[in-house]
Structures are given as C-alpha cells and as structure tokens.
Design an enzyme around this catalytic site. Sequence first.
Site, PDB file in Angstrom:
ATOM      1  N   GLU A 251       0.834  -1.199   0.000  1.00  0.00           N
ATOM      2  CA  GLU A 251       0.000   0.000   0.000  1.00  0.00           C
ATOM      3  C   GLU A 251       0.872   1.254   0.000  1.00  0.00           C
ATOM      4  OE1 GLU A 251      -3.766   1.688   2.694  1.00  0.00           O
ATOM      5  OE2 GLU A 251      -2.455   0.122   3.481  1.00  0.00           O
TER       6      GLU A 251
ATOM      7  N   LYS B 173      -9.366   3.300  -2.241  1.00  0.00           N
ATOM      8  CA  LYS B 173      -9.669   2.524  -1.045  1.00  0.00           C
ATOM      9  C   LYS B 173     -11.075   2.860  -0.548  1.00  0.00           C
ATOM     10  CE  LYS B 173      -7.293   1.087   3.219  1.00  0.00           C
ATOM     11  NZ  LYS B 173      -6.071   1.310   4.051  1.00  0.00           N
TER      12      LYS B 173
ATOM     13  N   CYS C  98      -5.717  -3.463   2.169  1.00  0.00           N
ATOM     14  CA  CYS C  98      -5.417  -3.519   3.597  1.00  0.00           C
ATOM     15  C   CYS C  98      -6.659  -3.596   4.484  1.00  0.00           C
ATOM     16  CB  CYS C  98      -4.536  -2.336   3.986  1.00  0.00           C
ATOM     17  SG  CYS C  98      -3.700  -2.539   5.587  1.00  0.00           S
TER      18      CYS C  98
ATOM     19  N   PRO D 223      22.963   3.663  28.318  1.00  0.00           N
ATOM     20  CA  PRO D 223      23.242   3.569  29.755  1.00  0.00           C
ATOM     21  C   PRO D 223      22.853   2.174  30.241  1.00  0.00           C
ATOM     22  CG  PRO D 223      22.024   5.582  29.228  1.00  0.00           C
ATOM     23  CD  PRO D 223      21.958   4.698  28.018  1.00  0.00           C
ATOM     24  N   LEU D 224      23.823   1.349  30.560  1.00  0.00           N
ATOM     25  CA  LEU D 224      23.587  -0.053  30.911  1.00  0.00           C
ATOM     26  C   LEU D 224      23.723  -0.226  32.420  1.00  0.00           C
ATOM     27  CD1 LEU D 224      23.105  -2.981  29.998  1.00  0.00           C
ATOM     28  CD2 LEU D 224      25.571  -3.184  29.613  1.00  0.00           C
ATOM     29  N   SER D 225      22.601  -0.447  33.091  1.00  0.00           N
ATOM     30  CA  SER D 225      22.600  -0.508  34.555  1.00  0.00           C
ATOM     31  C   SER D 225      22.846  -1.907  35.097  1.00  0.00           C
ATOM     32  CB  SER D 225      21.246  -0.009  35.087  1.00  0.00           C
ATOM     33  OG  SER D 225      20.219  -0.933  34.757  1.00  0.00           O
ATOM     34  N   GLY D 226      22.720  -2.910  34.240  1.00  0.00           N
ATOM     35  CA  GLY D 226      22.789  -4.283  34.721  1.00  0.00           C
ATOM     36  C   GLY D 226      21.433  -4.816  35.130  1.00  0.00           C
ATOM     37  N   GLY D 227      20.370  -4.000  34.947  1.00  0.00           N
ATOM     38  CA  GLY D 227      19.012  -4.435  35.228  1.00  0.00           C
ATOM     39  C   GLY D 227      18.357  -5.032  34.002  1.00  0.00           C
ATOM     40  N   ALA D 228      17.118  -5.500  34.183  1.00  0.00           N
ATOM     41  CA  ALA D 228      16.441  -6.240  33.118  1.00  0.00           C
ATOM     42  C   ALA D 228      16.163  -5.386  31.882  1.00  0.00           C
ATOM     43  CB  ALA D 228      15.128  -6.817  33.653  1.00  0.00           C
ATOM     44  N   ASP D 229      15.737  -4.128  32.070  1.00  0.00           N
ATOM     45  CA  ASP D 229      15.322  -3.321  30.929  1.00  0.00           C
ATOM     46  C   ASP D 229      16.499  -2.910  30.045  1.00  0.00           C
ATOM     47  OD1 ASP D 229      12.709  -3.504  31.771  1.00  0.00           O
ATOM     48  OD2 ASP D 229      12.766  -1.647  32.903  1.00  0.00           O
ATOM     49  N   SER D 230      17.509  -2.293  30.622  1.00  0.00           N
ATOM     50  CA  SER D 230      18.652  -1.875  29.812  1.00  0.00           C
ATOM     51  C   SER D 230      19.386  -3.078  29.235  1.00  0.00           C
ATOM     52  CB  SER D 230      19.604  -0.995  30.621  1.00  0.00           C
ATOM     53  OG  SER D 230      20.141  -1.695  31.723  1.00  0.00           O
TER      54      SER D 230
END
Length: 733
Positions: A44, A113, A174, A354-361
Amino acid sequence: MRLLKVATCNLNNWAMDFDCNLKNIKESIGRAKEAGAVIRLGPELEITGYGCEDHFLELDTVTHAWECLKDLLLGDWTDGILCSFGMPVIKGSERYNCQVLCLNRKIIMIRPKLWLANDGNYRELRWFTAWKQKDQLEDFQLPNEISVALKQKSVPFGYGFIQFLDTAVAAEICEELFTPIPPHADLALNGVEVFMNASGSHHQLRKLDYRIRAFISATHSRGGVYMYSNHQGCDGGRLYFDGCSCVVVNGDMIAQGSQFSLKDVEVVVAQVDLDAVAGFRGSISSFQEQASCKTKISSVAVPYNLCQPFNLKMSLSSPLKINYHSPEEEIAFGPGCWLWDYLRRSGASGFLLPLSGGADSSSVAAIVGCMCQLVVKEISNGDEQVKADAIRIGHYANGEFPTDSREFAKRIFYTVFMGSENSSQETRMLAKKLADEIGSWHLDVSIDTVVSAFLSLFQTLTGKRPCYKVDGGSNVENLGLQNIQARIRMVLAFMLASLLPWVHNKPGFYLVLGSSNVDEGLRGYLTKYDCSSADINPIGSISKQDLRTFLRWAATHLGYSSLAEIEAAPPTAELEPIRSNYSQLDEVDMGMTYEELSVYGRLRKVFHCGPVTMFKNLCYRWGARLTPSEVAEKVKQFFKYYSINRHKMTVLTPSYHAESYSPDDNRFDLRQFLYNARWPYQFRKIDELVKELDGEKVPFSESGDHEKMGTTLDGGGGMGVIAAGSGNPKSGH
C-alpha cells in the site's frame, strides 16, 4: 488447467524517499519477471511510502508519485506483467489512497480505497477520503504530463475488477479485508478469482496469526487466490512493518515471506491452477445460489490472457506449514531490524546505552547484540546493501567488512555503567559481563562527584541539604535525591554520545537508546528527563513480563548467558542507599506488580474500561482472592498514579510499537495529560458498589491460564470476555 504464476513482495521503503522506493519497486518487478510471474503486487502506498502522514497533504507528494509512475510506465517494467502500484491520487477536490493497476505500459484502472484505517496507530481519514460510489466506474482524466507521456487520456476509476480473457482479478486494500462486509465477498460472487491485497500493516506482538486467519478465511468458504503484500522495516516512525507477504489458495497457505528481515526487497512467488478455484466454488451449493442473485460489480475488460495451459515446465505450489515466531523471537528480531533501519538511515555512527545491569537496559543491549548478529549473518548470505551500510557505519576500510558480531558491536555500540554510592557491585559486574558477551565498548563511571556538586549548589542556595528516607529524610527529599541521579545520567549519556566518537577519532554521532518498558510508562514509574529520555527506545512498548521471558530466551539463543542472572534478580532502580534492613524494589515502590500493571493496561486501552468498569471486571478476575473493597483500592491506586504521571507521556521517547496497551501519547493513546487525580465522581461510584457488595467474593477459583477462561466450575459463571482478556497477552490487534 489454467496455470498462473503470481508474485508478491516485502519492500523496505522509506516515507518521502522516492529514489529509494522506486529502486525497490523496480527490483521487485525485475525479480518477479525473472521468475516468470504475470502478476506483481506491491504494498500500500509503496511509491510514496506509507508513513508520509501530513506530507500527504502536500501537492508535491502526489506530483512526485505520478512522476515515479510515469518512469515505470515509460520503461519496459510492466511489459507482460500486471503490476499493482500504491500511491495517492487526487480526483476533483478529493484525495484517495489508491492502487493503480498497470499492464503493457498502460494504466488499466485506478482502484481507490473504500474503507480507511482510522484507529490505533492509523489516521488515514486525516489525509484521504473513502471512495463511496460503488455502483459504477467513473472516467478519470490523467494529469496532462502523464497523459501526453503515456498517450492515454483517461482511465476507469472506482470500485470494480479487471476481466481478462481467462480470469478476473481485483484489488482489496489492507483495512478492507478486516471490515464486517469485506469487498472480496461480493467480488468472489462476481467471478473474481485472484485478489490482490496491498497492505501497510505494522508489527505487534502475537498479531500475525490474526492477520493470516483473515487471509485463510477470505478463501476458505468462497475459494480464490489471495495475494498479500506488505512493507517491511522502519519507514520513518515508531512502527515496524513486518512483511510476511504471502499467497493463499482456497484456504491453504502456499507461499510465505519473512516477517523480519534486513533485506530491502523480498519477492514471494507462487504457481497456482485457477481451475482448482473454479472446482472448489462449483462444489459449494450455497456459493452457487448466492452467485446467481449477486449484486453486479463493474469491470474493465482487457483482451489479454494471463494463464498458461497444462504443461510440466510449471510446477504447482503446495500447501505449507505457516511459520510463526515465538514472542521472544519477535522481541529480538522486530526491534533489532527497526534499530538497523533507524541507524543506517539517520546518518548516525552507532548507539550509546546507559547499561545498569538491570532487566530493561540489558534487554535493549541484547536487542542491539541481536541486530549485530543479523547484520553479520545477512552479509555472509551475500546481501550487498547490508554489507555496504555496515561498511559505512562501522568505518571499515581496505576492503574489510564485518564478519564477527562482537567485533562489529565494538565499532558501533557504546555501553556505560553510571554507578553511584547506591549501586551494587552485582549490577556493576553483570553490566560488564553482558557488555563483554555482546562486544560493546564499555565504560564504567561514577556519578557521585556530580551528584555531590549539585547538592552543594543546592545547599549554598537554600541552606538545606536533603536526606534519603532511610536516613530520616521526608518523601519529598527522598524523591528529589533519586531524580538528581536519574537526570544526571541522561545529561551524561547525551554528552558521551556526541563526544565519544570525537575522542576515538570517529566521525559522526551516536544515538542514545532509552530502556523504559510499557508498564513503567503506564504507571509513570520513571523520572521525567532521566535515562528514559533518549533518541529512540526499542522496548518502550513491551511489557516487563515479556521482557523477562525474552531475557531467559536470549541467554540461550543469542549466547548472552549473563542475561539469565540478570532476569533472576528482583527489579530495582538502585537510587536509594542499600541498608542491611532495606533494599529498594520496583514493585514495592510502585505499590503494584508488573503483572497487575499489564492487566490494568489492557483493561484501560484494549477494552476501554474507565475506573468503574475496570473495578467491576476485576471483581470477577480477582474475586476469588480479594474482596471488592480490596479490588477497589487497587483500581483507585492505579488510576491515581496513572493520572498524576500522564504528563510524562507527552515527552516519552519515540518507541518501537509492539503492545496493544501502549500509553504512547504521540498518536496511539490520545488522552488528556491534566487530570483530576482524585477522580471524585468515579471513585464515589466504586465506593457505592463496594458498599452494596458488602464483602462478597466471586464463587469460583481464579485461573492463571487464559486459554481455559471459557470453562465454568460447579455450574457457576465465568469471568466474562473482558475480565478474561485482561490477562491474555494476545488481546487487542
């Protein structure tokens, strides 16, 4: 036998990049013709790109689309092959979303359409008008420049089909497929055997089966060849169009393209026998009866044969097993491909996280790692475009190119652990371990001196110095101290993203990646202008529960074993001091679990529940373990914090769209951001209901399996559709 070879495609087009789009269209036609196809279907609005949005209001956009179409028709691209091209067309004073059907350098008809997508992420009625004159085709005068070039003054315009000498072909665009009375139903009764659906359909977790069921249903009871084409990739916005172009015959899938890919062009070819369609329809008595009293639809006669007679040189496509990705694979590949498109088209040289070591990052880091793996794999498979992009972005020279994902990650991915006195040694080590596994350029920095400088400045200005709650401070002080840390990290992230390339003698800049999830956005459990503020966020519309499942999957399937340790740790922001008798935990801070947030989110967005209706449904869902009074308190608490924090959604980082209950304020979840957070009228109604119920409980056990919600126990009632659906991740499409 009437043998027909058809081709549909996934195209990674880019809104408003006409050169890119025209190149992809031509390549798809070339491949289709090389395979011997006589019908080629594209997505489309493929000429302009689907996501042009308010650019559709500009006459230039329509003009450039006609110029590109002229380029296609003046060449030999449509010689011997029926091509369906998507583009905007202005007729009179109205603008229509159209499929332009072309053959042998002529426009055969223009199909506008009929039903426009106008909910969720879609706003087609803002830019287009739905075609309403279904009883006849009208004469459309081509723009003068096109008319002169093609030596063709006018073409049929409207709802209808093309009648060839040996078959009938029609377009269905579509959204029309998903309407209560889709066009293909009447078209089939009028003898149309081949349906071409040009689509612009985005990825959403667990959505693909809903789409494919619609293709199968379209031909299961009425027969036919159903072709589906889609965009694939990031065409400039929050959506990832997830391809999966396919061909279905009489309810059987016979050809299927990829859902996620780094390729710019993928062509899917199928060989069918149209006599199988005629035979199928002839065996259904009800079809014959309804066809005998059908509403006649206009057609355009074309004296041309599309089919070949029986010959063993053309093999026929057989039914195949439909390929579905697991939700964990969808989280890896969808955002991974979206990030690659964004990176290569933005002019950036890489990402900073920014990598915190937590699940999200860590989930975001894993997705970038997956992206690097996909790039290296595609290069090894011979994709020259991916190779050229990777060489440019990674600044390879002397004929070198990426052959190892970790080496490639080192060139294009910075990760930074921004620790403070409140950070644990465990998260610091996990961040470093994950960075090593992925191959990113990792930095470990302490922000304590910067925090101290801010606090000293504040003390100089006010004569006071705030304290954490565990040290005797108030809630206001405690929150203020957390926010200082969070916002310093955001400022530092952007500074590093702009200057680290210069430090390492690299050109360009890095894009800062955010890592807040959909549940935190819904609850507002994030600091405005902290590390949730970034350039883009690949997980901003993914739930915490899905991310944790993804981490377990990625630990094995992506080879990042540290993710298993990260997933097992309780979620914490690490913004408060750790004491022997106190450790900050997300779910304690929020006053609700991530699982509960997902339930609230689906009820609020997918099932359109206000506070009172949500309370009623949760009395059914949680009634076996909570009294109505306890349910009421939970509902009130959610709506209180949701409304207090709704303003944060107005500055939410652009996020990959993946979840049906995303609170994205940009265009998906359109609501006010200033509320009366006390909800006096609604909460009073809930209190009245609680008083009437007087501690009653629902007489059945709660089931954790949403697939079994329809069953009843001891003859009692079930939860109902809404209450049951609130726990079903597949709810909403």
